[in-house]
Scaffold this active site. Sequence first.
Site, PDB file in Angstrom:
ATOM      1  N   GLU A  32       9.561   9.316 137.358  1.00  0.00           N
ATOM      2  CA  GLU A  32      10.424  10.057 138.284  1.00  0.00           C
ATOM      3  C   GLU A  32      10.573  11.466 137.734  1.00  0.00           C
ATOM      4  OE1 GLU A  32      13.768   7.498 140.626  1.00  0.00           O
ATOM      5  OE2 GLU A  32      13.930   7.424 138.465  1.00  0.00           O
ATOM      6  N   SER A  67      18.578   8.285 132.023  1.00  0.00           N
ATOM      7  CA  SER A  67      18.450   7.248 133.042  1.00  0.00           C
ATOM      8  C   SER A  67      19.354   7.514 134.241  1.00  0.00           C
ATOM      9  CB  SER A  67      18.855   5.897 132.456  1.00  0.00           C
ATOM     10  OG  SER A  67      18.075   5.591 131.328  1.00  0.00           O
ATOM     11  N   ASN A  93      17.055   3.857 139.485  1.00  0.00           N
ATOM     12  CA  ASN A  93      18.215   3.239 138.854  1.00  0.00           C
ATOM     13  C   ASN A  93      19.400   3.168 139.815  1.00  0.00           C
ATOM     14  OD1 ASN A  93      17.088   2.514 136.444  1.00  0.00           O
ATOM     15  ND2 ASN A  93      17.675   4.378 135.370  1.00  0.00           N
ATOM     16  N   HIS A 106      11.772  11.107 133.980  1.00  0.00           N
ATOM     17  CA  HIS A 106      12.292   9.759 133.746  1.00  0.00           C
ATOM     18  C   HIS A 106      11.141   8.771 133.630  1.00  0.00           C
ATOM     19  CE1 HIS A 106      14.696   6.062 135.209  1.00  0.00           C
ATOM     20  NE2 HIS A 106      14.797   6.191 133.906  1.00  0.00           N
TER      21      HIS A 106
HETATM   22  P1  NAD Z   1      17.036   4.474 121.457  1.00  0.00           P
HETATM   23  O1  NAD Z   1      18.402   4.208 120.969  1.00  0.00           O
HETATM   24  O2  NAD Z   1      15.979   3.478 121.256  1.00  0.00           O
HETATM   25  O3  NAD Z   1      16.502   5.838 120.817  1.00  0.00           O
HETATM   26  C1  NAD Z   1      17.267   7.011 120.722  1.00  0.00           C
HETATM   27  C2  NAD Z   1      16.772   7.778 119.506  1.00  0.00           C
HETATM   28  O4  NAD Z   1      17.336   9.088 119.539  1.00  0.00           O
HETATM   29  C3  NAD Z   1      17.185   7.143 118.194  1.00  0.00           C
HETATM   30  O5  NAD Z   1      16.045   6.983 117.374  1.00  0.00           O
HETATM   31  C4  NAD Z   1      18.156   8.159 117.600  1.00  0.00           C
HETATM   32  O6  NAD Z   1      18.103   8.214 116.205  1.00  0.00           O
HETATM   33  C5  NAD Z   1      17.658   9.446 118.227  1.00  0.00           C
HETATM   34  N1  NAD Z   1      18.669  10.492 118.273  1.00  0.00           N
HETATM   35  C6  NAD Z   1      19.948  10.401 118.682  1.00  0.00           C
HETATM   36  N2  NAD Z   1      20.558  11.586 118.568  1.00  0.00           N
HETATM   37  C7  NAD Z   1      19.644  12.445 118.106  1.00  0.00           C
HETATM   38  C8  NAD Z   1      19.670  13.808 117.752  1.00  0.00           C
HETATM   39  N3  NAD Z   1      20.774  14.536 117.901  1.00  0.00           N
HETATM   40  N4  NAD Z   1      18.531  14.372 117.300  1.00  0.00           N
HETATM   41  C9  NAD Z   1      17.418  13.657 117.160  1.00  0.00           C
HETATM   42  N5  NAD Z   1      17.343  12.356 117.463  1.00  0.00           N
HETATM   43  C10 NAD Z   1      18.439  11.760 117.918  1.00  0.00           C
HETATM   44  O7  NAD Z   1      17.202   4.832 123.009  1.00  0.00           O
HETATM   45  P2  NAD Z   1      16.115   4.715 124.161  1.00  0.00           P
HETATM   46  O8  NAD Z   1      16.206   3.375 124.791  1.00  0.00           O
HETATM   47  O9  NAD Z   1      14.820   5.202 123.667  1.00  0.00           O
HETATM   48  O10 NAD Z   1      16.702   5.743 125.229  1.00  0.00           O
HETATM   49  C11 NAD Z   1      16.597   7.142 125.067  1.00  0.00           C
HETATM   50  C12 NAD Z   1      16.887   7.832 126.383  1.00  0.00           C
HETATM   51  O11 NAD Z   1      15.968   7.360 127.361  1.00  0.00           O
HETATM   52  C13 NAD Z   1      18.270   7.552 126.957  1.00  0.00           C
HETATM   53  O12 NAD Z   1      18.716   8.697 127.641  1.00  0.00           O
HETATM   54  C14 NAD Z   1      18.001   6.417 127.931  1.00  0.00           C
HETATM   55  O13 NAD Z   1      18.978   6.363 128.960  1.00  0.00           O
HETATM   56  C15 NAD Z   1      16.664   6.829 128.474  1.00  0.00           C
HETATM   57  N6  NAD Z   1      15.842   5.740 129.049  1.00  0.00           N
HETATM   58  C16 NAD Z   1      15.797   4.515 128.467  1.00  0.00           C
HETATM   59  C17 NAD Z   1      15.000   3.517 129.008  1.00  0.00           C
HETATM   60  C18 NAD Z   1      14.892   2.161 128.372  1.00  0.00           C
HETATM   61  O14 NAD Z   1      14.413   1.231 129.021  1.00  0.00           O
HETATM   62  N7  NAD Z   1      15.311   1.986 127.130  1.00  0.00           N
HETATM   63  C19 NAD Z   1      14.245   3.791 130.148  1.00  0.00           C
HETATM   64  C20 NAD Z   1      14.290   5.057 130.706  1.00  0.00           C
HETATM   65  C21 NAD Z   1      15.099   6.026 130.153  1.00  0.00           C
END
Ligand code: NAD
Length: 665
Positions: free
Chosen positions: A438, A405, A476, A426
């Site tokens: 993005e 993000s 963002n 993104h």
């Molecule tokens: P989340 O916590 O829901 O999911 C993350 C997942 O990654 C978990 O299931 C975890 O077990 C897994 N994980 C962590 N380390 C790992 C590893 N070493 N190997 C394999 N799996 C692993 O998080 P999210 O909200 O899905 O966000 C994920 C990414 O996307 C982040 O970088 C976040 O900033 C970005 N993002 C989030 C949003 C949002 O609205 N939630 C929007 C855009 C971008």
Amino acid sequence: MSAAPVRVERDGRVAVVVIDNPPVNAGSAAVRSGLLEAVAAVTTDPALEAGVIIGAGGTFVSGSDIREFGQPLADPQLPAVLAAIAASPKPFVAALHGAALGGGFELALGCDARVAAMDAVVGLPEVTLGMIPGAGGTQHLPRLAGVAKAIEIACSGRRVKAAEARHLGLVDAVAEGDLRAAAVAHALALGGRKRPVSALPVPADAPEAVAAAEKAALKAGKGRPPVVAAIAAIKEAVTAPYGEALANERRVFQALRQSPEAAALRHLFFAEREAAKVPGLEGAAARPVERAGVVGAGTMGSGIAACFADAGIAVTLIDQDEDAVARGLARVKQGYDASVAAGRLDGAEAARRLARIRGAVDLAQLADADLVVEAIFEDMALKEAMFARLDAVAKPGAILATNTSYLDVDRIAAATKRPQDVLGLHFFSPAPVMRLLEVVRAAKTSPGALATALAVGRRLRKLCVVAKVGEGFIGNRLYAAYRRQCEFLVEEGALPEEVDAALESFGFAMGPFAVADMAGLDIAWRMRQRLAATRDPRERYCAIADRLCERGRLGRKTGAGWYRYAPGARRGEPDPEVRALIEAASAAAGIARRAIGPEEIRASALATLVREAERVLAEGVALRASDVDLVLVNGYGFPKHEGGPLFWAGRQDRARLDAVIAGLP
Ligand code: NAD
């Protein structure tokens, strides 16, 4: 190709009027003049008994030239063409293939019959461009489909496929073989009789059906003026004589096409085309992508996997252990089940999509992926370690993308030996629903890798906007500045519900505090903790959100954030505990709270967006102003009818706007 955009060919006693205005046979003054001449030629030639109007190339008239709507319309205008067809004693049949939209569909509705190829789509998208149909669409559609269906079709602007169009009576026949031959046969079968749609009675729809269609259209269209006007015009088909209703429709069309709302929507239409033009990609070929990988099966990863599966791309979804993988797959299935239950997807198709996703724990399963999207926790050290591992298992030439993000994609790329193949993708939440993507071009991203990412984005039917690396990229970055300013307003005297109400009344889908609660306060909290060490101590900092997080108020998911939530409620209630915490924070910061009205809230929040947008442009993080507008409208709920923050800024008194900007912290 002949120079004239309309030509008349002969097929026995039928004249075939061919519209040939590549690439999409858009309506224009030259096309309309050509049609008028052709109709006159058919009318006066005693050897001809009917006309067929057909498009050359891949489509009928796919719409009008949208640029025309911002200017005085050149004569002859479309109603004159329809009047000539109506006045001709000989019947005309429209032969539709490809798209017959807007003025193109109105031309077809002005004919005596319509024959469609199986691939044809028809529709009236005017409302989505801030107008209503202006050449009889609102009068002809209800005569064929009924008032309720006409409201639904015109207000949504959706494309109606040939089979449904036949079912609704919008076309008289669907040709399975040669369209032109079928249309000529249809024209001869009319035996010289006119069958204008205007002469048909409007079917008597049940009043409840009309009321329900009206209510649904107003809700989906947020009660915007074009929706209201389209409904009123369609209902006039029942209450007013045809000629009078037609004149009213034209008058409203002329007024709305010159409205600020229509200008904003045209701006966004052209902005989308511009966004696809990315400098530096000349000659760069996209690499084939047949198999994708997604690492991290959380909220985003499972949604991104579904995006690939929806586009027919096989995908491997990875998480740390079997349980996490199973939860990710279950989340994808839940999404599909919901779509099936809502009637948006059929069960067999959902099963095919689900079957394209295979779960795994071992990263080595990504060895055959052409593109991998990382969506693990938002933590630089974790992401660096992950990219080093991905680099080791992914095949040469595979693209490694991060869904981060805010984080520095250059640093993530440096963890690999292939920085030229690393970039940011993104996605927005929920990934299968949100159109915006993005695409972050890092310092070393190669043109080929970027071209591949853009091609994949298009296959996923996303609206791709290219950004450069910079804290939070375009969206963002702007949103963080906006939210920070809204928190300052709260610290100075406003309440979260007042700020939300002021910005929702501007047209934002949700106010910033309701959004924060929905998304969860912890992501931004983690970002602030990460930046704390490098923050300038003289910079103003509002600690209210930190206080909320420290108390476990992480938003809707914890039942409390800026608001408190009754179990299962989507909308929160103002919470006295939050108010007390805010007042204590103001006192601690030495701020005497004052009343801040909605005008001031809007002015300062919007000025903050404009200031940040101008910085993002000056730094080259965004390629162009219209890209910033697309991001805010498609990813952050900025009202479409205002065209985005920079389009909005262009319509303000600049001196006044600058004065507000100068007063910002
Ligand atoms: P989340 O916590 O829901 O999911 C993350 C997942 O990654 C978990 O299931 C975890 O077990 C897994 N994980 C962590 N380390 C790992 C590893 N070493 N190997 C394999 N799996 C692993 O998080 P999210 O909200 O899905 O966000 C994920 C990414 O996307 C982040 O970088 C976040 O900033 C970005 N993002 C989030 C949003 C949002 O609205 N939630 C929007 C855009 C971008």
